[in-house]
Every structure is written in C-alpha cells, then in structure tokens.
Scaffold this motif. Structure first.
Motif, PDB file in Angstrom:
ATOM      1  N   THR A  78       2.337  -1.860  13.590  1.00 11.49           N
ATOM      2  CA  THR A  78       1.504  -2.560  12.593  1.00 11.49           C
ATOM      3  C   THR A  78       2.125  -2.531  11.254  1.00 11.49           C
ATOM      4  O   THR A  78       2.651  -1.466  10.656  1.00 11.49           O
ATOM      5  CB  THR A  78       0.051  -1.786  12.572  1.00 11.49           C
ATOM      6  OG1 THR A  78       0.162  -0.419  11.985  1.00 11.49           O
ATOM      7  CG2 THR A  78      -0.311  -1.894  14.195  1.00 11.49           C
ATOM      8  N   ARG A  80       0.528  -2.194   8.765  1.00  8.73           N
ATOM      9  CA  ARG A  80      -0.003  -1.075   7.795  1.00  8.73           C
ATOM     10  C   ARG A  80       0.477   0.090   7.862  1.00  8.73           C
ATOM     11  O   ARG A  80       0.662   0.885   6.965  1.00  8.73           O
ATOM     12  CB  ARG A  80      -1.847  -0.938   8.213  1.00  8.73           C
ATOM     13  CG  ARG A  80      -2.471   0.111   7.593  1.00  8.73           C
ATOM     14  CD  ARG A  80      -2.853  -0.065   6.196  1.00  8.73           C
ATOM     15  NE  ARG A  80      -3.078  -1.610   5.842  1.00  8.73           N
ATOM     16  CZ  ARG A  80      -2.643  -2.349   4.957  1.00  8.73           C
ATOM     17  NH1 ARG A  80      -1.868  -1.647   4.068  1.00  8.73           N
ATOM     18  NH2 ARG A  80      -3.017  -3.779   4.710  1.00  8.73           N
ATOM     19  N   SER A  81       0.961   0.369   8.981  1.00 10.38           N
ATOM     20  CA  SER A  81       1.646   1.850   9.288  1.00 10.38           C
ATOM     21  C   SER A  81       3.069   1.908   8.451  1.00 10.38           C
ATOM     22  O   SER A  81       3.228   3.065   7.897  1.00 10.38           O
ATOM     23  CB  SER A  81       2.298   1.952  10.576  1.00 10.38           C
ATOM     24  OG  SER A  81       3.208   1.097  11.018  1.00 10.38           O
ATOM     25  N   LEU A  83       3.253  -0.200   5.371  1.00  7.54           N
ATOM     26  CA  LEU A  83       2.625  -0.709   3.907  1.00  7.54           C
ATOM     27  C   LEU A  83       1.831   0.487   3.142  1.00  7.54           C
ATOM     28  O   LEU A  83       1.712   0.506   1.976  1.00  7.54           O
ATOM     29  CB  LEU A  83       1.697  -1.929   4.078  1.00  7.54           C
ATOM     30  CG  LEU A  83       2.385  -3.043   4.464  1.00  7.54           C
ATOM     31  CD1 LEU A  83       1.489  -4.393   4.544  1.00  7.54           C
ATOM     32  CD2 LEU A  83       3.591  -3.673   3.425  1.00  7.54           C
ATOM     33  N   ASP A  85      -0.832   1.829   1.369  1.00  8.50           N
ATOM     34  CA  ASP A  85      -2.046   1.404   0.656  1.00  8.50           C
ATOM     35  C   ASP A  85      -1.738  -0.105   0.045  1.00  8.50           C
ATOM     36  O   ASP A  85      -2.436  -0.488  -0.743  1.00  8.50           O
ATOM     37  CB  ASP A  85      -2.335   2.201  -0.464  1.00  8.50           C
ATOM     38  CG  ASP A  85      -3.134   3.585   0.019  1.00  8.50           C
ATOM     39  OD1 ASP A  85      -3.545   3.448   0.958  1.00  8.50           O
ATOM     40  OD2 ASP A  85      -2.940   4.518  -0.786  1.00  8.50           O
ATOM     41  N   ASP A  86      -0.500  -0.369   0.122  1.00  6.86           N
ATOM     42  CA  ASP A  86       0.029  -1.698  -0.415  1.00  6.86           C
ATOM     43  C   ASP A  86      -0.723  -2.945   0.569  1.00  6.86           C
ATOM     44  O   ASP A  86      -0.824  -2.789   1.481  1.00  6.86           O
ATOM     45  CB  ASP A  86       1.599  -1.834  -0.293  1.00  6.86           C
ATOM     46  CG  ASP A  86       2.043  -1.058  -1.260  1.00  6.86           C
ATOM     47  OD1 ASP A  86       1.550  -0.738  -2.647  1.00  6.86           O
ATOM     48  OD2 ASP A  86       3.351  -0.726  -0.995  1.00  6.86           O
ATOM     49  N   PRO A  88      -3.936  -4.215   0.846  1.00 11.15           N
ATOM     50  CA  PRO A  88      -4.924  -3.728   1.604  1.00 11.15           C
ATOM     51  C   PRO A  88      -5.789  -5.020   2.125  1.00 11.15           C
ATOM     52  O   PRO A  88      -6.342  -4.882   3.231  1.00 11.15           O
ATOM     53  CB  PRO A  88      -5.997  -3.293   0.524  1.00 11.15           C
ATOM     54  CG  PRO A  88      -5.620  -3.734  -0.830  1.00 11.15           C
ATOM     55  CD  PRO A  88      -4.039  -4.206  -0.686  1.00 11.15           C
ATOM     56  N   ASP A  92      -5.606  -4.391   9.489  1.00 10.43           N
ATOM     57  CA  ASP A  92      -4.871  -3.274  10.296  1.00 10.43           C
ATOM     58  C   ASP A  92      -4.448  -3.168  11.636  1.00 10.43           C
ATOM     59  O   ASP A  92      -3.201  -2.507  11.778  1.00 10.43           O
ATOM     60  CB  ASP A  92      -6.086  -1.969  10.366  1.00 10.43           C
ATOM     61  CG  ASP A  92      -6.401  -1.498   8.960  1.00 10.43           C
ATOM     62  OD1 ASP A  92      -5.760  -1.650   8.277  1.00 10.43           O
ATOM     63  OD2 ASP A  92      -7.576  -0.440   9.033  1.00 10.43           O
ATOM     64  N   ASP A  93      -4.801  -4.384  12.275  1.00 16.76           N
ATOM     65  CA  ASP A  93      -4.154  -4.867  13.584  1.00 16.76           C
ATOM     66  C   ASP A  93      -3.066  -5.752  13.529  1.00 16.76           C
ATOM     67  O   ASP A  93      -2.341  -6.259  14.694  1.00 16.76           O
ATOM     68  CB  ASP A  93      -5.339  -5.292  14.562  1.00 16.76           C
ATOM     69  CG  ASP A  93      -5.943  -6.433  14.059  1.00 16.76           C
ATOM     70  OD1 ASP A  93      -5.760  -6.700  12.774  1.00 16.76           O
ATOM     71  OD2 ASP A  93      -6.542  -6.995  14.961  1.00 16.76           O
ATOM     72  N   ASP A 140      -0.185 -10.008  -2.781  1.00 15.72           N
ATOM     73  CA  ASP A 140      -1.567  -9.373  -2.819  1.00 15.72           C
ATOM     74  C   ASP A 140      -2.707 -10.172  -3.264  1.00 15.72           C
ATOM     75  O   ASP A 140      -2.446 -11.376  -3.855  1.00 15.72           O
ATOM     76  CB  ASP A 140      -1.781  -8.294  -3.803  1.00 15.72           C
ATOM     77  CG  ASP A 140      -2.686  -7.181  -3.579  1.00 15.72           C
ATOM     78  OD1 ASP A 140      -3.258  -7.241  -2.417  1.00 15.72           O
ATOM     79  OD2 ASP A 140      -2.875  -6.319  -4.358  1.00 15.72           O
TER      80      ASP A 140
END
Length: 326
Positions: A78, A80-81, A83, A85-86, A88, A92-93, A140
């Motif tokens: 993923t 997110r794993s 990144l 906190d970058d 947001p 997440d999936d 962002d």
C-alpha cells in the motif's frame, strides 16, 4: 508507408523532430527535420535528444517492477505503508498495482480531465522541482476521485507517488533507480534526466505552440523530470529500449508490464502497467504530450518493427504518428 510521403507530411505540417522506423534493430528509415534551437538555428539530427513527457512513465513502471522482482516492494504494497503521514488524502487501500494501472482513484495534481491549455503555467515554481520529494506539496490536497480499483482514470500524480514509493522502498533516488535498472541494462547511453535550464548541445529546446513566438517550455515543466515524465532520449535509444525490454534484459518477465490490465475504449487502446497497448494487436506503445514536447513510439514483438516520432513542439508528433499508424 513510402518515405517520400513521410517527407511530405513533415513539410506540410512544419514538423520539428525525428522519425525512425526499424525492424529487429535494422534501420529502415531515420530522418530529422526542423530546428533543435530556433534562436541559433541549430538543426535537429537523428541523434538529437528530445523530452518525451509521459513517454517515460514506462521507465518508472519498469523500475518499480524490477524492485518487485527483487523483493523490495510488492504489487500489493500500500502507498500508505511507505508514505506514513504524507499525502493523507490517498486512501489506505491504494496499492502499487492501482498506481501502475491508473486505477488508484487518487486526486491528480495535473488532472488531464481538467480545462486547461498546454501553454498554461500549471506547476508553480518549476525551479524547485529537482527531486521527487519536492513534489509533495503539489501532490497534497487533492481529494480522491473514486474508490481504488473501481475504474481507469489516467493519473500523472500517481506515477510521482510511484517514484516516491520506489525511493522509500529501495533507499535510492528515483533518477538513479531508472538509470541503473532501466537505462543501463537497455544500453540507452543517450538517455538521461536533463535539467531544462542547462540543456546540453545535443538536446532540443522545447517550444510552445504560440504563433509567431519562439518561446521555450523552461517555465512550464519541472526543471528535472520525475516519475510522471520528461526524460530526454533519442530515436536509436528507443529502439534499443524496446529490444531490451522484450529480451528480458530489464525485467525477466516483460509481460508483467505489457499484458493488458484495462480496456480504455475512449482512447481506442488498452493499458498494461505503465504502457499503452494496441486495441487488437500485441504492439506496446509509449506516448507523451506536454508543453514543448510530443512523442509516440510503438513496438510490435511479432514483426520486430519499432516506429518512433519525437518532436520538440506540443502538436508536432501527431500527424506523422497517425500516418505511421503508431
């Protein structure tokens, strides 16, 4: 297509760039047209280096796939794993696979479905964009467009995110990853990431489509390309690239990049991982369009034929690419 017809189209359209056709590495046609630098009247040559905009998404994809091959990242990793906190607003999936196939649904900093002109100034301080991490403020704040995996939507930002993930998973910079994992094994000695504000003598200046004005693209693009496009290359290097790809010299299983993953009927093509694919044949295609750059290159593994058109203007490549059925 008769070579005289190529010359005719080039003359009628004011084409500036290079056209190349080869079969299994044997050049059948290679011709340069127009000027690499209009101010100093420097002509293009068949060895001139051109920016290829999104054409280099395929290189990003292969760098990522080589990391997958080496076990440093997986297609199911993923975003997110890596990144933290970058960024947001990235769900997440969202996985590497989603990003490679333009099915992530993430918001795009350069959304091609938006209403803008190729001559617009879209990225702010171009001179600050020299690293992939420098793109974080641009990436962002863009809300997701749909749930991951729901559909195809071409996403420039997704390939910058891929470059970020590749850097963080490997500990190496994106530019070095592409050099070591794609360019070097393919023997692409004339291809590299060039700063737009210090182009070498053998690189073409990109020009905007402004009537009567010879304005370069130096303020329109990142000063140094990253994951979503902009590397400079030559016609000969593109031929070397395709041969190396299908010979398994870049990744051992090239079908992982060029097997169809999505139908894209609105474009009349299919999509793999970083590569466009012909709607009905096995031909793979790379395409790039931006301020001062247009590019299309295809390779048919069945016939061994590579066709490449590179141009240092935004609209330049398309008439010849259509005529050559790229």
């Amino acid at each position: 297509m008769p070579h005289a017809d190529i010359d005719k189209i080039a003359e009628e359209t004011g084409f500036s760039g290079v056209v190349s056709i080869d079969r299994a590495g044997q050049v059948e046609f290679a011709q340069a047209y127009g000027l690499a630098n209009r101010t100093y009247r420097v002509p293009n040559t068949v060895g001139t280096r051109f920016g290829i905009a999104s054409g280099s998404k395929g290189f990003t994809a292969l760098a990522v796939l080589s990391l997958v091959q080496d076990g440093l990242i997986t297609l199911d990793t993923t975003a997110r794993s890596l990144l933290g906190d970058d960024l947001p607003l990235i769900a997440d999936d969202v996985t590497v696979e989603h990003l490679l196939t333009h099915t992530s649904g993430i918001g795009d900093y350069l959304d091609e479905e938006g209403d803008f002109s190729v001559t617009d100034y879209l990225i702010g301080a171009a001179h600050e964009l020299t690293t992939t991490e420098a793109f974080l403020p641009l990436l962002d704040g863009h809300p997701a467009k749909f749930r991951a995996g729901e559909r195809f939507a071409y996403c420039n930002g997704g390939f910058v995110v891929l470059a970020l993930l590749a850097e963080r998973a490997s500990g190496a910079g994106y530019h070095d990853l592409v050099r070591e994992r794609v360019l070097r094994p393919a023997g692409m000695t004339g291809t590299d990431f060039l700063r737009s504000d210090e182009l070498p003598a053998d690189a073409a200046v990109g020009y905007l489509p402004l009537e009567g004005v010879d304005r370069s693209n130096v303020f329109h693009l990142p000063v140094l390309a990253t994951g979503d496009g902009g590397i400079h290359t030559t016609a000969a290097d593109m031929s070397a690239f395709w041969r190396a790809l299908y010979a398994g010299q870049i990744v051992t299983s090239p079908e992982e990049a060029v097997r169809p993953r999505r139908d894209v009927p609105e474009e009349g093509m299919r999509y793999g991982r970083g590569f466009w694919l012909h709607a009905s044949s096995d031909a793979a295609i790379l395409v790039g369009y931006d301020a001062g750059a247009s590019f299309k290159s295809s390779h048919d593994p069945g016939t061994g034929v590579t066709r490449t058109v590179l141009s240092n203007t935004s609209p330049g490549a398309w008439p010849l690419a259509r005529a050559l059925e790229i």
